[in-house]
Design a protein around this motif. Structure first.
Motif, mmCIF file in Angstrom:
data_model
loop_
_atom_site.group_PDB
_atom_site.id
_atom_site.type_symbol
_atom_site.label_atom_id
_atom_site.label_comp_id
_atom_site.label_asym_id
_atom_site.label_seq_id
_atom_site.Cartn_x
_atom_site.Cartn_y
_atom_site.Cartn_z
ATOM 1 N N ALA A 1 23.908 -2.477 -27.419
ATOM 2 C CA ALA A 1 24.653 -3.560 -28.067
ATOM 3 C C ALA A 1 23.969 -4.907 -27.867
ATOM 4 N N LEU A 2 23.485 -5.166 -26.656
ATOM 5 C CA LEU A 2 22.813 -6.441 -26.399
ATOM 6 C C LEU A 2 21.471 -6.510 -27.115
ATOM 7 N N LEU A 3 20.789 -5.377 -27.235
ATOM 8 C CA LEU A 3 19.546 -5.360 -28.009
ATOM 9 C C LEU A 3 19.828 -5.629 -29.481
ATOM 10 N N MET A 4 20.934 -5.104 -30.003
ATOM 11 C CA MET A 4 21.322 -5.425 -31.384
ATOM 12 C C MET A 4 21.466 -6.937 -31.551
ATOM 13 N N ASP A 5 22.157 -7.560 -30.615
ATOM 14 C CA ASP A 5 22.361 -9.010 -30.661
ATOM 15 C C ASP A 5 21.029 -9.741 -30.682
ATOM 16 N N ALA A 6 20.090 -9.313 -29.827
ATOM 17 C CA ALA A 6 18.789 -9.975 -29.764
ATOM 18 C C ALA A 6 17.981 -9.735 -31.032
ATOM 19 N N VAL A 7 18.041 -8.533 -31.596
ATOM 20 C CA VAL A 7 17.309 -8.228 -32.832
ATOM 21 C C VAL A 7 17.825 -9.093 -33.978
ATOM 22 N N VAL A 8 19.149 -9.172 -34.133
ATOM 23 C CA VAL A 8 19.719 -10.005 -35.200
ATOM 24 C C VAL A 8 19.361 -11.468 -34.979
ATOM 25 N N GLY A 9 19.376 -11.913 -33.740
ATOM 26 C CA GLY A 9 19.062 -13.304 -33.459
ATOM 27 C C GLY A 9 17.626 -13.671 -33.716
ATOM 28 N N CYS A 10 16.700 -12.736 -33.519
ATOM 29 C CA CYS A 10 15.280 -13.080 -33.694
ATOM 30 C C CYS A 10 14.786 -12.848 -35.119
ATOM 31 N N LEU A 11 15.405 -11.918 -35.848
ATOM 32 C CA LEU A 11 14.939 -11.646 -37.207
ATOM 33 C C LEU A 11 15.457 -12.676 -38.204
ATOM 34 N N GLN A 12 16.735 -13.047 -38.095
ATOM 35 C CA GLN A 12 17.316 -14.082 -38.951
ATOM 36 C C GLN A 12 17.029 -13.828 -40.430
ATOM 37 N N SER A 13 17.310 -12.626 -40.878
ATOM 38 C CA SER A 13 17.093 -12.286 -42.284
ATOM 39 C C SER A 13 18.165 -11.286 -42.715
ATOM 40 N N GLN A 14 18.173 -10.989 -44.033
ATOM 41 C CA GLN A 14 19.180 -10.074 -44.543
ATOM 42 C C GLN A 14 19.004 -8.663 -43.993
ATOM 43 N N LYS A 15 17.785 -8.318 -43.598
ATOM 44 C CA LYS A 15 17.553 -6.971 -43.070
ATOM 45 C C LYS A 15 17.875 -6.878 -41.581
ATOM 46 N N ALA A 16 18.334 -7.983 -40.982
ATOM 47 C CA ALA A 16 18.573 -7.993 -39.537
ATOM 48 C C ALA A 16 19.646 -6.983 -39.156
ATOM 49 N N ILE A 17 20.773 -6.943 -39.922
ATOM 50 C CA ILE A 17 21.845 -6.006 -39.588
ATOM 51 C C ILE A 17 21.380 -4.570 -39.766
ATOM 52 N N PHE A 18 20.616 -4.318 -40.833
ATOM 53 C CA PHE A 18 20.090 -2.959 -41.031
ATOM 54 C C PHE A 18 19.166 -2.569 -39.879
ATOM 55 N N ALA A 19 18.350 -3.514 -39.432
ATOM 56 C CA ALA A 19 17.461 -3.241 -38.298
ATOM 57 C C ALA A 19 18.272 -2.922 -37.048
ATOM 58 N N ALA A 20 19.389 -3.663 -36.869
ATOM 59 C CA ALA A 20 20.203 -3.444 -35.671
ATOM 60 C C ALA A 20 20.838 -2.062 -35.662
ATOM 61 N N THR A 21 21.084 -1.497 -36.854
ATOM 62 C CA THR A 21 21.680 -0.151 -36.890
ATOM 63 C C THR A 21 20.767 0.893 -36.279
ATOM 64 N N LYS A 22 19.469 0.616 -36.193
ATOM 65 C CA LYS A 22 18.548 1.569 -35.567
ATOM 66 C C LYS A 22 18.863 1.753 -34.077
ATOM 67 N N LEU A 23 19.576 0.770 -33.523
ATOM 68 C CA LEU A 23 19.903 0.831 -32.103
ATOM 69 C C LEU A 23 21.294 1.402 -31.843
ATOM 70 N N ALA A 24 22.032 1.732 -32.920
ATOM 71 C CA ALA A 24 23.378 2.296 -32.762
ATOM 72 C C ALA A 24 23.274 3.775 -32.418
ATOM 73 N N HIS A 25 22.744 4.069 -31.273
ATOM 74 C CA HIS A 25 22.378 5.435 -30.892
ATOM 75 C C HIS A 25 23.607 6.317 -30.705
ATOM 76 N N PHE A 26 24.564 5.873 -29.918
ATOM 77 C CA PHE A 26 25.726 6.724 -29.620
ATOM 78 C C PHE A 26 26.700 6.797 -30.794
ATOM 79 N N ASP A 27 26.807 5.731 -31.536
ATOM 80 C CA ASP A 27 27.663 5.769 -32.719
ATOM 81 C C ASP A 27 27.119 6.762 -33.730
ATOM 82 N N ARG A 28 25.794 6.804 -33.864
ATOM 83 C CA ARG A 28 25.174 7.759 -34.775
ATOM 84 C C ARG A 28 25.336 9.182 -34.258
#
Length: 1222
Positions: free
Chosen positions: A873-900
């Motif tokens: 979850a914290l890595l998702m936050d950092a990924v969204v914060g550093c990418l700052q683009s429309q693909k940021a949320i999609f990129a963060a889904t790559k880290l949703a390991h247990f939800d997947r």
């Protein structure tokens, strides 16, 4: 030991008037240095002998460093003997190459050699010599005055004793490799003493007689500490605590420190005490406690140093040199030569309680009567001083541990990286000036190297022993660093309840109200400081009672040091040591090791190399900590051809030589890669492998699987799968800024009372509108709550385990629809809604991941799932914060390991498994990837009972991982007690608990390692096997059986560690042994060999495919690695099994244990759950339970007092499951 006589030369230099006392030029008169032989005498004595003698009949007594001028005359008016026509004579006798005879006279008379008009008392001072490699030797100098003989000359004028009584000084300098200052002070009373055999050893004090005195040499406290033979309380009598801390700070920050005193003796004693105070940190710069008047230019050196000189040079030194720390020992002051004054940072804050420290001997013995024996009085004083020294060393060690305790949290052992920036930022602002200077010092770099090498020294032992249970449990998590609620509560409490004084750690109270420790009103004991600490235990000054010390009395020294007498002396000493060894019980292995070491050393100097090697070989079975590797290497290299041939015929010595050579090569290879790196941001584009390394070095996360998913998230949409350095910098910066923001979270007491002590706030939203008012959403590892604005208040949103549904919705606001997050829980009917606006997608992903991780953690009884979910979850936050683009949320889904995982493969845990499984622990937590659990062992104990001071009496779980790593857990709390005990570098095959005091470990490298369950140290080894040790079994409490792969079985005497008997079985590979009713069962690939004890008969029984087996009453249960069934045999009839039990979905059995009336079977399965455990009823012969808890095959099983069963899995899983036994 070297003894030098220094006297005035015949030429004097006038200072003012002739009748005033002139300064004389000194020179070395005599040198006595082992081995007291000349080259000629050695060759003549060794003619026809097999080895070089240590001494010859021709002694070396005189050594001149220059030609001696002919005296104008002697007392009787005759010419000097040996002169030839007024010419000079020289005596070409060599002296030790590391002894500078040119500078030595200056140090023997550091204030200059001056004629005195009256007789003066003898005086002593101490010296330290340091070579280019940093090795130190120590010396004591005694000065004594004698009248100038009648007929002496001064500046060409004849002196008459009738006209004046003049005296000149002579000195004797006794030099030793070891810092025996108090003992050496008594030695110059004789002409020469041989201390070749006096080496400092633990628990063994060596005593010798110099009539009428008995001289005692103190032992080492442990192998890493030098012997202490000086009074460590002297600095406390000279300085107030604040000044003493300033001096220690000067050393830790590597300043240029100069000690001053009117008394030359104080300089070295204070300097050496300071070196012991900062142990285990080692001073890396010039160390010259005594500078003569001619050496003051040394103070101009640009590097850091610790030097000392006479107090009458104080003004001169202060005026001539800037940036010096000037320490006046006599006045107890610390100042600076700079005009700005002393600019030293304060030592960091600490929380310690200090017990009283009695520093006055008279108070200690005031209740005792006087003894008429001076040796009894000296022994009593030595015992008191040793006790006081031990307390002071513990106190100063606590200071060092308190300062550098958290360094461990910022080390990456795999890549040998220290994240100094992160460590620095984690310090309190008031402490940062201190660490800013310390982190760049050589002394700290050397300390880091020892930590990365996992050195088990005094620092590590104290750091481990003073950890609280809460910290041990916290260290078993992979939570990113955030302050807990308990830490925040301390941080934001009122100023009145906070620590207001600077660190005295274990030193006295540092307030100005503390009285001076000098003068008539001396402070007799240290005041108590008590501060609450959530990090450290309340037990402060470790009350580690001194180890009992035995004395070994050396024989009388021979009067003439001729070769024959010296050899006889060595033989007498060897005889005494033989007698001492035979009189020591083997249980006292530390003392026995000291005797073997000492006898080996005597055999070495006596030239008996093979006997010396045999003694050093015995150290493997008594105490490998004192094994002298360098000395043994030198002995092996010096063996003559005949001796080498004899060594090859002596099995033990041959094995020792081979082992020492391998260890020496391994150490040299390790030294080549001991550099310590500081973490630096990458400067080039990174492929996956480089990215993994940089993320691990940064300390963000260790797990390779998580880093792989992070790499995928940061490279979404890129053709070339690589991360550019700028993106990594932005990501790292965002992560650290988020971490820093969490450090500043200020929660009022009304909010803290709703949270658990170990909870941390990991994410805080912006101010938003919710269905329960306006505020900020806070996320901890357990729950979500609303921190209301205005007057801060607490509104519980939900705990993650109570979530029923999470979805994105929209809330009306005027004419707009604002994205919102709806959370439905099982505890409330109404749905909680929060208008998160642009943050809603991120919070949706994070909450769902935390929910999935919590559910898996509860289902599998494995808290690590929750820890990994939080990291994701914290890595998702950092990924969204550093990418700052429309693909940021999609990129963060790559880290949703247990939800997947929850969506793709619902992980339903069978009810039987859930009811039986109690807990899971991860022994590979400190490693970058899971390691296979090769062997498990449970050792019983008694809760809350301390067996001794070196360890607790709690039960323990021992877990063997790859490459000789053994991890130890406290079985009372399942917290990690010891992250790594290293036993060789090969795979561990078996472990066995012996006498509740030892754990025997059989390794692939053919060695049996013995670990003490109390000290947690591995200092004994059995090296008799020739191939890998595959099995261990205990017979009666005094006998342990071991077997090796080539078929050798040995019976060991537990008390002596000697082989009682051994035999060899003819087989390809012997896999294990077990004892049952006096019969030893030895298992090889498909055959069980039955051996009657004592081994008088052998019976081979072919039992098809047997790999593991257990005994149940009169039955034998066997299993095979490639068949999913159990076979049950009658011990009386082993021709065929009378029962076969099929194991469902089992591809093969890997291990068996008997627990009560059950057989627990570890297996490898063919399904998705590759590691199953079957519980079989021994009476009904049926499978009662199928337990599913591992994703890889079960490799190890052990029982904890028939209450729990512990299972360990192979590498893909790498975890330990704890099961309840019904």
């Amino acid at each position: 030991m070297i003894s030098c006589n220094v006297s005035p030369s015949c030429q004097s230099h006038q200072q003012g008037k002739i009748k005033e006392l002139p300064l004389l030029e000194s020179e070395v008169l005599q040198v006595h240095a082992p081995p007291f032989v000349t080259n000629e005498s050695v060759s003549s004595e060794t003619k026809g002998q097999g080895h070089a003698p240590a001494f010859t009949r021709i002694q070396r007594r005189r050594s001149f460093i220059k030609k001696k001028m002919v005296r104008p005359g002697t007392a009787n008016g005759e010419a000097a003997k040996g002169s030839d026509g007024g010419g000079g004579t020289t005596e070409d006798i060599s002296v030790p190459k590391d002894l500078d005879l040119i500078a030595l006279p200056q140090l023997c008379f550091p204030g200059g050699l001056q004629i005195a008009s009256e007789q003066r008392e003898d005086s002593y001072h101490y010296l330290v010599f340091t070579d280019v490699f940093g090795n130190r030797t120590h010396a004591v100098v005694v000065q004594y005055y004698r009248p100038i003989q009648d007929g002496g000359h001064q500046n060409g004028h004849r002196l008459s004793s009738k006209s004046s009584h003049l005296y000149t000084a002579y000195s004797i300098c006794v030099i030793s490799k070891y810092p025996y200052y108090n003992a050496l002070r008594d030695l110059p009373n004789i002409k020469l003493v041989n201390l070749t055999t006096c080496v400092p050893l633990p628990v063994l004090s060596q005593v010798f007689s110099l009539r009428p005195l008995q001289i005692g040499l103190p032992p080492r406290e442990d192998k890493d500490r030098p012997a202490v033979d000086l009074d460590l309380h002297l600095p406390f009598l000279c300085f107030r605590p604040r000044q003493l801390l300033q001096i220690i700070t000067s050393l830790l920050t590597e300043q240029r420190v100069v000690l001053f005193s009117w008394d030359w003796a104080r300089l070295t004693l204070l300097a050496e005490s300071l070196m012991l105070f900062i142990h285990p940190l080692v001073w890396q710069h010039p160390f010259v406690p005594v500078l003569s008047s001619q050496m003051l230019d040394f103070l101009m050196a640009p590097t850091a140093y610790l030097m000392g000189c006479h107090l009458h040079h104080y003004e001169e030194v202060a005026a001539e040199t800037d940036d010096l720390i000037l320490v006046n020992i006599d006045d107890g002051t610390v100042s600076s030569s700079s005009s700005d004054g002393v600019d030293l940072p304060d030592v960091p804050l600490a929380a310690r309680e200090v017990e009283g420290l009695q520093m006055h001997y008279d108070l200690e013995v005031c209740h005792l009567g006087s003894s008429t024996d001076v040796n009894d009085q000296r022994a009593q004083r030595r015992q008191w001083q040793r006790k006081l020294n031990t307390h002071i060393q513990n106190i100063t060690l606590e200071l060092i541990v308190n300062i550098f305790r958290e360094v461990h949290d910022h080390l990456n052992y795999e890549h040998r990286v220290f994240n100094s920036d992160e460590f620095f930022r984690s310090r309190e602002p008031a402490d940062q000036p201190f660490f800013k200077k310390v982190l760049d010092t050589h002394i700290f770099h050397s300390f880091l190297r020892d930590r990365l090498n996992r050195k088990m020294d005094a620092f590590t032992r104290m750091e481990l022993s003073t950890r609280t249970e809460a910290y041990r449990l916290k260290s078993m998590t992979e939570f990113p660093r955030r302050p807990t609620m308990q830490e925040l509560a301390r941080k934001y409490t009122s100023p009145e309840s906070r620590l207001s004084k600077r660190l005295g750690a274990s030193l006295p109270n540092l307030g100005e109200g503390v009285g001076s420790l000098v003068g008539p009103l001396m402070q007799n004991s240290l005041k108590n400081i008590q501060v609450d600490s959530g990090r450290w235990t309340a037990v402060v000054c470790l009350k580690s009672p001194q180890k009992p010390v035995r004395c070994f009395k050396l024989p009388e020294f021979p009067p003439p040091l001729a070769y024959h007498y010296v050899q006889n002396y060595y033989q007498v000493m060897i005889t005494l040591l033989d007698k001492a060894i035979s009189g020591v019980a083997f249980e006292d292995s530390s003392l026995l090791a000291c005797y073997h070491y000492l006898r080996g050393f005597v055999n070495t100097v006596a030239g008996k190399r093979l006997d010396a090697l045999e003694d050093f070989q015995n150290l493997y079975k008594t105490d490998t900590d004192i094994f002298p590797g360098e000395l043994v290497n030198a002995l092996v290299d010096s063996l003559q051809d005949g001796e080498r041939a004899q060594a090859n015929r002596r099995t033990e010595i041959k094995r020792l030589i081979s082992r020492v050579k391998k260890d020496h090569e391994r150490e040299r290879a390790c030294h080549d890669d001991e550099a310590v790196k500081r973490f630096q941001l990458p400067k080039k584009h990174m492929q996956l492998e480089d990215f993994v390394r940089h993320v691990q070095e940064s300390g963000i996360v260790k797990d390779q699987g998580t880093i792989h998913r992070l790499f995928e998230a940061l490279t979404v949409g890129k053709e070339q799968k690589q991360v550019d350095p700028e993106l990594f910098r932005v990501f790292y910066t965002f992560w650290k800024e988020t971490e820093a923001e969490a450090q500043e979270v200020a929660l009022p007491a009304s909010v803290l009372e709703h949270l658990e002590a170990n909870e941390c706030v990991f994410k805080l939203s912006s101010s938003v509108k919710t269905s329960h008012g306006v505020g900020k959403i806070a996320m901890t590892q357990r729950r979500l709550f609303l921190l209301t604005v205005g007057r801060p208040g607490y509104v519980e949103v939900t705990k993650f385990r109570d979530i029923e549904e999470v979805k994105i919705s929209s809330a009306p606001f005027l004419l707009l629809r604002i994205p919102s997050l709806k959370i439905k829980t099982t505890l409330r009917k109404e749905t909680f809604e929060v208008n998160l606006k642009s943050e809603v997608d991120l919070w949706h992903l994070m909450v769902k991941e935390m929910w999935a991780g919590r559910k898996m953690a509860d289902d599998h009884k494995d808290p690590q799932y929750m820890q990994q979910a939080l990291t994701n979850a914290l890595l998702m936050d950092a990924v969204v914060g550093c990418l700052q683009s429309q693909k940021a949320i999609f990129a963060a889904t790559k880290l949703a390991h247990f939800d997947r995982m929850k969506l793709e493969v619902p992980m339903m845990v069978p009810k039987t498994t859930s009811e039986t499984l109690k807990h899971k622990i991860n022994p590979s937590l400190d490693l970058t990837s899971p390691q296979a659990v090769d062997v498990l062992l449970y050792t019983p104990g008694q809760l809350g009972v301390s067996f001794d001071t070196e360890g607790d009496g709690n039960p323990k779980l021992w877990c063997a991982l790859s490459d000789g790593k053994v991890v130890v857990f406290d079985a009372a709390s399942w917290s990690m007690q010891q992250s790594q005990v290293q036993v060789g570098s090969s795979r561990v095959n078996c472990m066995l608990g012996v006498d509740r005091q030892q754990v025997w470990i059989g390794s692939q490298d053919s060695v049996i390692y013995i670990i003490s369950t109390r000290s947690m140290s591995c200092n004994k080894q059995l090296t008799d096997h020739r191939s890998e040790v595959t099995g261990l079994a205990i017979g009666d409490p005094k006998v342990v059986y071991s077997c090796s792969a080539e078929g050798t079985v040995m019976a060991w005497d537990v008390s002596t560690l000697q082989v009682r008997k051994q035999f060899r079985l003819s087989c390809d590979r012997l896999q294990s042994i077990q004892l049952c009713s006096g019969t030893l069962w030895c298992c090889k690939l498909i055959v069980i060999i039955v051996v009657v004890i004592p081994p008088t008969s052998f019976r081979c029984q072919r039992l098809t495919g047997v790999v593991c087996y257990v005994f149940q009453k009169e039955q034998l249960w066997t299993a095979c690695i490639d068949v999913g069934e159990l076979c049950v045999w009658h011990l009386a009839e082993l021709t065929k099994p009378f029962q076969r039990i099929q194991l469902p979905d089992c591809a093969g059995v890997t291990c068996l244990i008997k627990v009560k009336n059950q057989i627990w079977v570890g297996s490898r399965s063919s399904g998705k759950s590759r590691g199953k455990i079957y519980v079989v009823d021994t009476q009904r012969h049926t499978v009662e339970k199928e337990l599913v808890a591992h994703t890889d095959c079960v490799q190890a099983l052990c029982s904890a007092e028939d209450r729990y069963v512990l299972s360990g899995a192979a590498r893909e899983d790498g975890k330990i499951a704890i099961w309840k036994v019904e």
